[in-house]
Design a protein around this motif. Structure first.
Motif, PDB file in Angstrom:
ATOM      1  N   HIS A   1      -2.298 -23.525 -11.266  1.00 50.31           N
ATOM      2  CA  HIS A   1      -2.669 -23.101  -9.917  1.00 50.31           C
ATOM      3  C   HIS A   1      -1.523 -22.410  -9.185  1.00 50.31           C
ATOM      4  O   HIS A   1      -1.534 -22.331  -7.955  1.00 50.31           O
ATOM      5  N   VAL A   2      -0.543 -21.907  -9.931  1.00 46.64           N
ATOM      6  CA  VAL A   2       0.560 -21.123  -9.385  1.00 46.64           C
ATOM      7  C   VAL A   2       0.650 -19.837 -10.187  1.00 46.64           C
ATOM      8  O   VAL A   2       0.590 -19.866 -11.430  1.00 46.64           O
ATOM      9  N   VAL A   3       0.767 -18.698  -9.491  1.00 49.76           N
ATOM     10  CA  VAL A   3       0.870 -17.414 -10.175  1.00 49.76           C
ATOM     11  C   VAL A   3       2.131 -17.396 -11.023  1.00 49.76           C
ATOM     12  O   VAL A   3       3.235 -17.659 -10.535  1.00 49.76           O
TER      13      VAL A   3
ATOM     14  N   HIS B   1     -13.116 -28.000  -2.807  1.00 49.91           N
ATOM     15  CA  HIS B   1     -12.701 -27.790  -4.196  1.00 49.91           C
ATOM     16  C   HIS B   1     -11.514 -26.842  -4.280  1.00 49.91           C
ATOM     17  O   HIS B   1     -10.556 -27.081  -5.043  1.00 49.91           O
ATOM     18  N   TRP B   2     -11.517 -25.774  -3.488  1.00 51.42           N
ATOM     19  CA  TRP B   2     -10.371 -24.866  -3.469  1.00 51.42           C
ATOM     20  C   TRP B   2      -9.132 -25.560  -2.916  1.00 51.42           C
ATOM     21  O   TRP B   2      -8.024 -25.373  -3.432  1.00 51.42           O
ATOM     22  N   ALA B   3      -9.308 -26.321  -1.849  1.00 55.24           N
ATOM     23  CA  ALA B   3      -8.161 -27.026  -1.252  1.00 55.24           C
ATOM     24  C   ALA B   3      -7.557 -28.014  -2.240  1.00 55.24           C
ATOM     25  O   ALA B   3      -6.328 -28.208  -2.271  1.00 55.24           O
ATOM     26  N   ARG B   4      -8.374 -28.636  -3.047  1.00 59.58           N
ATOM     27  CA  ARG B   4      -7.844 -29.565  -4.055  1.00 59.58           C
ATOM     28  C   ARG B   4      -6.955 -28.815  -5.057  1.00 59.58           C
ATOM     29  O   ARG B   4      -5.888 -29.315  -5.451  1.00 59.58           O
TER      30      ARG B   4
ATOM     31  N   ASP C   1     -13.282 -16.560 -12.251  1.00 64.19           N
ATOM     32  CA  ASP C   1     -13.860 -17.801 -12.788  1.00 64.19           C
ATOM     33  C   ASP C   1     -13.811 -18.953 -11.798  1.00 64.19           C
ATOM     34  O   ASP C   1     -14.154 -20.082 -12.140  1.00 64.19           O
ATOM     35  N   GLY C   2     -13.374 -18.694 -10.540  1.00 63.02           N
ATOM     36  CA  GLY C   2     -13.345 -19.722  -9.508  1.00 63.02           C
ATOM     37  C   GLY C   2     -12.036 -20.461  -9.390  1.00 63.02           C
ATOM     38  O   GLY C   2     -11.863 -21.264  -8.458  1.00 63.02           O
ATOM     39  N   VAL C   3     -11.083 -20.198 -10.270  1.00 59.72           N
ATOM     40  CA  VAL C   3      -9.776 -20.865 -10.200  1.00 59.72           C
ATOM     41  C   VAL C   3      -8.925 -20.162  -9.138  1.00 59.72           C
ATOM     42  O   VAL C   3      -8.877 -18.930  -9.081  1.00 59.72           O
ATOM     43  N   VAL C   4      -8.259 -20.962  -8.301  1.00 56.06           N
ATOM     44  CA  VAL C   4      -7.380 -20.413  -7.266  1.00 56.06           C
ATOM     45  C   VAL C   4      -5.937 -20.644  -7.672  1.00 56.06           C
ATOM     46  O   VAL C   4      -5.601 -21.634  -8.333  1.00 56.06           O
ATOM     47  N   LYS C   5      -5.063 -19.712  -7.262  1.00 55.48           N
ATOM     48  CA  LYS C   5      -3.647 -19.762  -7.613  1.00 55.48           C
ATOM     49  C   LYS C   5      -2.819 -19.463  -6.371  1.00 55.48           C
ATOM     50  O   LYS C   5      -3.112 -18.527  -5.626  1.00 55.48           O
ATOM     51  N   LEU C   6      -1.779 -20.226  -6.199  1.00 57.19           N
ATOM     52  CA  LEU C   6      -0.868 -20.052  -5.069  1.00 57.19           C
ATOM     53  C   LEU C   6       0.150 -18.980  -5.417  1.00 57.19           C
ATOM     54  O   LEU C   6       0.761 -18.999  -6.495  1.00 57.19           O
ATOM     55  N   ALA C   7       0.341 -18.032  -4.494  1.00 55.85           N
ATOM     56  CA  ALA C   7       1.233 -16.895  -4.749  1.00 55.85           C
ATOM     57  C   ALA C   7       2.195 -16.716  -3.593  1.00 55.85           C
ATOM     58  O   ALA C   7       2.119 -17.411  -2.565  1.00 55.85           O
ATOM     59  N   ASP C   8       3.124 -15.758  -3.770  1.00 56.32           N
ATOM     60  CA  ASP C   8       4.054 -15.299  -2.736  1.00 56.32           C
ATOM     61  C   ASP C   8       4.965 -16.424  -2.249  1.00 56.32           C
ATOM     62  O   ASP C   8       4.776 -16.992  -1.161  1.00 56.32           O
ATOM     63  N   PHE C   9       5.975 -16.707  -3.036  1.00 61.36           N
ATOM     64  CA  PHE C   9       7.010 -17.655  -2.642  1.00 61.36           C
ATOM     65  C   PHE C   9       8.190 -16.920  -2.005  1.00 61.36           C
ATOM     66  O   PHE C   9       9.347 -17.324  -2.143  1.00 61.36           O
TER      67      PHE C   9
END
Length: 492
Positions: free
Chosen positions: A66-68, A113-116, A145-153
């Motif tokens: 869940h991280v780019v 679900h996204w927040a999780r 596919d519905g998977v979320v990823k955290l970006a921009d650090f």
């Protein structure tokens, strides 16, 4: 810049976005043969440079679903361009900011679900001592596919590094005002992972209710609201939202860090528990039954549409076949009529041709072979010196005798057009020797059907529309005209 190649490997294709630090481009890795995202920062911007290197340091330490992911980094110099670049995983899809801006409310279980998933990514970053400090919908990418990823650090804080270097000045707020924690809004340097949990609470609040917890046109006023005001509770604003989710969002938005959950892992666990309890409840069963009914209705509608489409296609095919058959019959009829018309025209043309090809009879004195004024029929190629009336007629009338000519092939008779004409039939000539001597000179200019020749027999040219020369006086007129045109002397 599109089409430019960085260090003979990354070909820039299209710009995906622009931020405070630089630009993000879609690119193609020509070595690994895959699509990537490249963040570019121009050299000479000191603040952007150190933030860029901190992002590289932070993102390189993270490997989580869940991280780019980060693949490469470096420096590129070409002509006047001096750039730092960061090569990252390219996520095909949009961000949550685009999803939240869409029409209509979102199902609360999708937002939870996204927040999780975001909480799982933050937990991985916090375990590596990294505080994101800019958690917001625009920095959360949602794949197809519905998977979320955290970006921009880009403004992430690596524990202890910035504090020791003195890069964050006291009283300086870093982040996005709409999702900024109270400690960030006050410019506190000692922010920890609980600051990211506050930002996650703002994101969750917006996804469930349709708007952030605090809004204002002035960034300063907005940050003051984060410091002083309490958000409206979600319990009465989102239909069907479980009470434990509403309570969790309220605790995430606590003003003091001690009032928030202790870690992102705890937040993820509480969200998962709420989802599991919902899907196992009667409401979930009812929802599943409703979904099955809707699916059955959609299948029935699709079947009806497919059946109607097949019937319409069959009708159209039948109409096309009928039209093709009709056109074929019409074409055959037109062809038959054209063929019949052509046969009639050809037959008529042949009949007219046979009717128009007529040759005048040889004019001469009466004989025993026919009525007065005509000669008995005979072979025109036979010499006139033979026995009988023709020989005596030639001698008495002083006419011209046809020379010996070979018989045409097959024994066919020669054309009557080549039959000799007796001078005795010309009125007013008295069969004089002078007229007889001039006659061979005038005959070549006469019409082909009256031609007299002393050479081989030639086929006659098609006759004129007139049906032959009947009165001998007309022959005399033609001979006079021919003599005058050839300039052989005065008109006789």
């Amino acid at each position: 810049m599109g089409g430019q190649v960085l260090n003979d490997r990354y070909r820039l294709e299209s710009r995906l976005g622009r931020g405070a630090m630089g630009e993000v481009w879609g690119a193609y890795d020509m070595v690994m043969r895959r699509s990537v995202a490249v963040k570019l920062v121009h050299l000479g911007r000191s603040a952007s440079e150190w933030r860029f290197w901190e992002e590289i340091k932070a993102a390189a330490a993270l490997k989580h679903v869940h991280v780019v992911a980060v693949y490469d980094c470096g420096e590129y110099r070409a002509d006047r361009d001096q750039l730092l670049y960061l090569v990252m995983e390219r996520v095909e899809g949009g961000d949550l900011a685009e999803v939240f801006a869409g029409p209509g409310p979102l199902p609360w279980y999708d937002v939870v679900h996204w927040a999780r998933q975001i909480a799982d990514g933050l937990a991985a970053a916090h375990e590596n001592g990294i505080v994101h400090r800019d958690v917001k919908p625009a920095n959360v990418l949602r794949a197809s596919d519905g998977v979320v990823k955290l970006a921009d650090f880009g403004i992430a804080k690596v524990a202890g590094d910035l504090a020791r270097a003195g890069m964050t000045l006291p009283g300086t707020a870093i982040g996005t005002p709409a999702y900024m924690s109270p400690e960030q809004a006050s410019g506190d340097r000692d922010v920890d992972c609980r600051s990211d949990l506050y930002s996650l609470g703002c994101l969750l609040y917006e996804g469930l209710s349709g708007a952030p917890p605090f809004t204002a046109d002035d960034p300063g006023l907005l940050m003051r609201k984060h410091l002083e005001e309490e958000p409206l509770p979600l319990s009465g604003r989102v239909p069907g939202l479980p009470a434990e989710i509403s309570d969790l969002v309220g605790s995430l938005l606590a003003k003091h860090p001690d009032g928030r959950p202790g870690s992102a892992a705890e937040v993820s666990h509480r969200l998962a528990t709420a989802l599991d309890g919902y899907w196992g409840s009667t409401a979930a069963a009812e929802l599943l039954e409703k979904a099955r009914q809707e699916a059955a209705g959609m299948r029935a509608a699709a079947d009806g549409y497919a059946r109607a489409s097949r019937e319409e296609a069959d009708r159209y095919a039948d109409a096309v076949r009928a039209g093709a058959d009709r056109l074929r019959r019409e074409a055959e009829q037109v062809f038959a009529e054209a063929a019949e018309r052509s046969r009639r025209l050809l037959a008529g043309a042949r009949g007219r041709a046979r009717g128009r090809v007529r040759f005048p009879e040889r004019v001469g004195p009466a004989s025993a072979g026919g009525p007065a004024g005509t000669a008995p029929p005979r072979d025109p190629l036979r010499r006139r010196t033979g026995s009988g009336a023709s020989a005596s007629g030639a001698a008495e009338g002083g006419g011209l005798a046809a020379p010996d000519s070979p018989a045409p092939p097959g024994g066919a008779p020669a054309s009557p057009a080549c039959a000799p004409v007796s001078a005795a039939g010309v009125p007013g000539s008295a069969a004089s020797s002078a007229w007889a001597s001039r006659l061979p000179l005038m005959l070549p200019a006469a019409p082909a059907r009256l031609m007299l020749t002393t050479g081989p027999v030639r086929p006659a040219l098609p006759p004129s529309p007139r049906e032959g020369i009947e009165p001998p006086s007309e022959l005399l007129s033609l001979l006079r005209r021919a003599w005058h045109l050839h300039g052989r002397g005065k008109t006789p």
